[in-house]
Design a protein around this motif. Structure first.
Motif, PDB file in Angstrom:
ATOM      1  N   VAL A 263      39.691  47.282  20.016  1.00  0.00           N
ATOM      2  CA  VAL A 263      39.179  48.392  19.215  1.00  0.00           C
ATOM      3  C   VAL A 263      40.367  49.209  18.724  1.00  0.00           C
ATOM      4  CG1 VAL A 263      37.805  50.527  19.282  1.00  0.00           C
ATOM      5  CG2 VAL A 263      36.981  48.462  20.446  1.00  0.00           C
ATOM      6  N   LEU A 264      40.239  49.752  17.515  1.00  0.00           N
ATOM      7  CA  LEU A 264      41.263  50.633  16.946  1.00  0.00           C
ATOM      8  C   LEU A 264      40.709  52.048  16.895  1.00  0.00           C
ATOM      9  CD1 LEU A 264      44.026  51.000  15.504  1.00  0.00           C
ATOM     10  CD2 LEU A 264      42.813  50.549  13.344  1.00  0.00           C
ATOM     11  N   GLU A 265      41.411  52.985  17.507  1.00  0.00           N
ATOM     12  CA  GLU A 265      41.009  54.390  17.465  1.00  0.00           C
ATOM     13  C   GLU A 265      41.899  55.140  16.490  1.00  0.00           C
ATOM     14  OE1 GLU A 265      41.148  58.465  20.186  1.00  0.00           O
ATOM     15  OE2 GLU A 265      41.266  56.513  21.186  1.00  0.00           O
ATOM     16  N   LEU A 266      41.281  55.761  15.486  1.00  0.00           N
ATOM     17  CA  LEU A 266      41.988  56.597  14.529  1.00  0.00           C
ATOM     18  C   LEU A 266      41.722  58.054  14.880  1.00  0.00           C
ATOM     19  CD1 LEU A 266      41.108  54.748  11.190  1.00  0.00           C
ATOM     20  CD2 LEU A 266      43.033  54.326  12.732  1.00  0.00           C
ATOM     21  N   THR A 267      42.774  58.835  15.119  1.00  0.00           N
ATOM     22  CA  THR A 267      42.635  60.240  15.491  1.00  0.00           C
ATOM     23  C   THR A 267      43.043  61.122  14.321  1.00  0.00           C
ATOM     24  OG1 THR A 267      43.023  59.860  17.846  1.00  0.00           O
ATOM     25  CG2 THR A 267      43.499  62.056  17.013  1.00  0.00           C
ATOM     26  N   HIS A 268      42.109  61.994  13.916  1.00  0.00           N
ATOM     27  CA  HIS A 268      42.396  62.914  12.817  1.00  0.00           C
ATOM     28  C   HIS A 268      42.389  64.349  13.314  1.00  0.00           C
ATOM     29  CE1 HIS A 268      40.879  65.455   9.310  1.00  0.00           C
ATOM     30  NE2 HIS A 268      42.150  65.218   9.080  1.00  0.00           N
ATOM     31  N   ASN A 269      43.537  65.001  13.239  1.00  0.00           N
ATOM     32  CA  ASN A 269      43.636  66.422  13.526  1.00  0.00           C
ATOM     33  C   ASN A 269      43.323  67.174  12.235  1.00  0.00           C
ATOM     34  OD1 ASN A 269      44.645  66.439  16.390  1.00  0.00           O
ATOM     35  ND2 ASN A 269      46.234  65.185  15.462  1.00  0.00           N
ATOM     36  N   TRP A 270      42.282  67.996  12.275  1.00  0.00           N
ATOM     37  CA  TRP A 270      41.757  68.611  11.064  1.00  0.00           C
ATOM     38  C   TRP A 270      42.836  69.388  10.304  1.00  0.00           C
ATOM     39  CZ3 TRP A 270      36.552  71.034  13.179  1.00  0.00           C
ATOM     40  CH2 TRP A 270      35.758  69.989  13.691  1.00  0.00           C
ATOM     41  N   GLY A 271      42.823  69.227   9.009  1.00  0.00           N
ATOM     42  CA  GLY A 271      43.706  69.983   8.137  1.00  0.00           C
ATOM     43  C   GLY A 271      44.940  69.241   7.673  1.00  0.00           C
ATOM     44  N   THR A 272      45.317  68.167   8.349  1.00  0.00           N
ATOM     45  CA  THR A 272      46.532  67.450   7.953  1.00  0.00           C
ATOM     46  C   THR A 272      46.402  66.869   6.547  1.00  0.00           C
ATOM     47  OG1 THR A 272      45.691  65.460   9.077  1.00  0.00           O
ATOM     48  CG2 THR A 272      47.215  66.861  10.310  1.00  0.00           C
ATOM     49  N   GLU A 273      45.187  66.518   6.160  1.00  0.00           N
ATOM     50  CA  GLU A 273      44.985  65.913   4.840  1.00  0.00           C
ATOM     51  C   GLU A 273      45.260  66.899   3.701  1.00  0.00           C
ATOM     52  OE1 GLU A 273      40.872  67.470   6.034  1.00  0.00           O
ATOM     53  OE2 GLU A 273      42.743  66.814   6.957  1.00  0.00           O
ATOM     54  N   ASN A 274      45.291  68.178   4.014  1.00  0.00           N
ATOM     55  CA  ASN A 274      45.501  69.194   2.975  1.00  0.00           C
ATOM     56  C   ASN A 274      46.965  69.610   2.820  1.00  0.00           C
ATOM     57  OD1 ASN A 274      42.675  69.357   2.517  1.00  0.00           O
ATOM     58  ND2 ASN A 274      42.464  70.714   4.286  1.00  0.00           N
ATOM     59  N   ASP A 275      47.838  69.047   3.628  1.00  0.00           N
ATOM     60  CA  ASP A 275      49.255  69.397   3.591  1.00  0.00           C
ATOM     61  C   ASP A 275      50.031  68.270   2.911  1.00  0.00           C
ATOM     62  OD1 ASP A 275      51.898  70.004   3.995  1.00  0.00           O
ATOM     63  OD2 ASP A 275      51.717  70.399   6.150  1.00  0.00           O
ATOM     64  N   PRO A 276      50.514  68.483   1.683  1.00  0.00           N
ATOM     65  CA  PRO A 276      51.193  67.398   0.965  1.00  0.00           C
ATOM     66  C   PRO A 276      52.499  66.955   1.617  1.00  0.00           C
ATOM     67  CG  PRO A 276      51.454  69.490  -0.195  1.00  0.00           C
ATOM     68  CD  PRO A 276      50.446  69.728   0.899  1.00  0.00           C
ATOM     69  N   ASN A 277      53.070  67.789   2.483  1.00  0.00           N
ATOM     70  CA  ASN A 277      54.343  67.448   3.119  1.00  0.00           C
ATOM     71  C   ASN A 277      54.182  66.847   4.512  1.00  0.00           C
ATOM     72  OD1 ASN A 277      55.919  68.506   0.941  1.00  0.00           O
ATOM     73  ND2 ASN A 277      55.460  70.568   1.685  1.00  0.00           N
TER      74      ASN A 277
END
Length: 326
Positions: free
Chosen positions: A240-254
């Protein structure tokens, strides 16, 4: 090359309809292979399936898994490690064991976070943790520590985190009783879940098995795989592959994660295998063109009949056929 705005809306037919596809192995670099192999075999009961030495390039690969009696043989009469689930590949670049200053990047220390951990699922987590502690295994988190009292994190000799969970859960039909230790999942952090989920589902055909949202800590976990056998649960199956998303990182272009292959190195890749890896890679090339970054394309590198492509965060994914003689 992938960018923050790159989307992956096209489903690859070969990935969507190929029942032979599996998430075969996870690669971790190690400093001292003797120490690392001993750790996983003696403390967790894994078996060394195969060792491959590459004298010209001065590195060795060690393939381990928990005991299995259904691994077919390749044309050399050896276990076909590329047609099995739940394989751990340890990569050793010769000479690192003699360098006192060489250190593996475990993926969890700033500013080089990216890869998070591998996860072993066991029948009796309390017993397992007690046995590991009595054997001198170090822990990042014991069961009694932190908010979550049903998971622990052991540390291997290179500082990689090994999550420990149990598959013996109330109200769960399968598995019935102990089925041994399982290499349940590999976790990597991702910047943009929409983009990553499209990539893994449409390009590689990996299905979303479950989602776990943690509002108080502001992160979401996405678990993907090619399916769960009828006698297993999502906690007792392998690969199984677990993808972890910490909220807000997608909004930071850098913002970006470390992919494990840039210096300092540690995590290497996950590997997808199937009967006809060449056909899968060809269809991805035709339908996605330069939206996919390859390194190298199928059968174009020094090692034949393999390919490496990169996901939206720059993590490497190996693609190989069953029966490959490394």
């Amino acid at each position: 090359m992938s960018t923050d705005s790159t989307r992956y809306p096209i489903q690859i037919e070969k990935a969507s309809n190929d029942p032979t596809l599996l998430l075969n192995h996870t690669c971790l670099r190690v400093k001292d292979p003797a120490r690392a192999v001993k750790f996983y075999t003696e403390h967790f009961g894994m078996k060394l399936l195969s060792r491959k030495d590459f004298e010209e390039a001065k590195f060795s690969l060690y393939f381990l898994s928990f005991p299995k009696d259904d691994i077919p043989k390749n044309k050399n009469g050896e276990p076909d490690v590329f047609s099995a689930h739940g394989v751990l590949e340890l990569t050793h670049n010769w000479g690192t064991e003699k360098n006192p200053d060489y250190k593996i990047n475990n993926g969890n220390e700033e500013p080089h976070r990216g890869f998070g951990h591998i996860c072993f699922s066991v029948s009796d987590i309390n017993k397992t943790c007690e046995e590991l502690e009595s054997q001198g295994v170090k822990f990042k988190k014991r069961l009694s520590e932190g908010r979550q009292k049903d998971i622990a994190f052991a540390l291997d000799p290179d500082g990689y985190w090994i999550e420990l969970i149990t598959y013996s859960r109330e109200g769960q039909e399968y598995p019935k009783g102990s089925v041994g230790n399982k290499f349940n999942h590999t976790m990597i952090r991702i910047k943009n879940p929409t983009r990553s989920l499209e990539f893994y589902q449409n390009v590689l055909g990996i299905k979303l098995l479950r989602t776990s949202e943690h509002e108080s800590a502001k992160f979401t976990l996405y678990f993907l795989g090619y399916g769960v056998p009828k006698t297993d649960s999502v906690f007792s199956c392998e690969s199984v592959l677990e993808l972890t998303h910490n909220w807000g990182t997608e909004n930071d272009p850098n913002f970006h994660y470390h992919n494990g292959n840039s210096e300092p190195q540690g995590y290497g890749h996950i590997c997808i295998s199937c009967d006809d890896a060449g056909a899968l890679c060809k269809e991805i090339e035709v339908k996605y063109g330069d939206k996919i970054q390859w390194s190298p394309k199928f059968n174009q590198g020094r090692m034949k009949n393999i390919a490496f492509l990169k996901d939206p965060d720059g993590y490497s994914i190996e693609v190989v056929p069953y029966g490959l003689i490394a």
